[in-house]
Design an enzyme around this catalytic site. Sequence first.
Site, PDB file in Angstrom:
ATOM      1  N   LYS A 120       0.878  -1.382  -0.202  1.00  0.00           N
ATOM      2  CA  LYS A 120      -0.038   0.035  -0.091  1.00  0.00           C
ATOM      3  C   LYS A 120       0.944   1.255   0.163  1.00  0.00           C
ATOM      4  CE  LYS A 120      -2.035   1.469   3.782  1.00  0.00           C
ATOM      5  NZ  LYS A 120      -3.055   1.392   5.061  1.00  0.00           N
ATOM      6  N   ASP A 138      -6.497   1.413   0.665  1.00  0.00           N
ATOM      7  CA  ASP A 138      -6.839   1.395   2.316  1.00  0.00           C
ATOM      8  C   ASP A 138      -7.949   1.151   2.771  1.00  0.00           C
ATOM      9  OD1 ASP A 138      -8.152   3.750   1.416  1.00  0.00           O
ATOM     10  OD2 ASP A 138      -7.102   5.068   2.799  1.00  0.00           O
TER      11      ASP A 138
END
Length: 219
Positions: A120, A138
């Site tokens: 991420k 997220d």
Amino acid sequence: MNRAKRTEIFRRWQAANPEPTTELAYSTPFELLVAVILSAQATDKGVNLATARLFPEASTPAAILALGEEGLRERIRTIGLFNSKAKHIIATCRILLEEHGGEVPADRRALETLPGVGRKTANVILNTAFGQPTMAVDTHIFRVANRTGIAPGRNPLMVERRLLRVVPRPFLQHAHHWLILHGRYVCTARRPRCAACLIADLCEYPDKTAGAPPAAAAG
């Protein structure tokens, strides 16, 4: 959800916010990298307060390394998990200096070898600092993609891959930020603000909150 709906969703977001970006304050790829590492389980506002103190004093790998782990901890102690984050940032600075000439690499594999950097975080850097059309999934993006029907998936990696397949190409560069901002301020976790939503008439969420605007008003 069909392609026409997705295209209209992103068209509306683009019209409302043509150049979306992160809410983290930064001026270089390295500053963004530090800010994103600090942002794990912390708010952007809290990170910005900490980096507003840190970056004027140390904004390069060499300068932060010169602070040492203890010195860095003292400057970021208002951030959650500051002990482990300081350790990761110091180790990352050392690797950047030894292996990348002090520069942040624009390569996913290289980024993911840095302490404190997972998929991420790497995607955030690639998209925001280097303009690559990636998706850093997220909790906000995961929720919006599933709730609206834009790109359902059982886990973040599935959602990431599906978004990269189904988001119309003209919108890929900024899709990451539109999705995050929508999840943060409109399509919130406990009670989505459907009455204020630009895409309420296109969203396929079956449990919309009362007062969603009609299609004409949403456009």
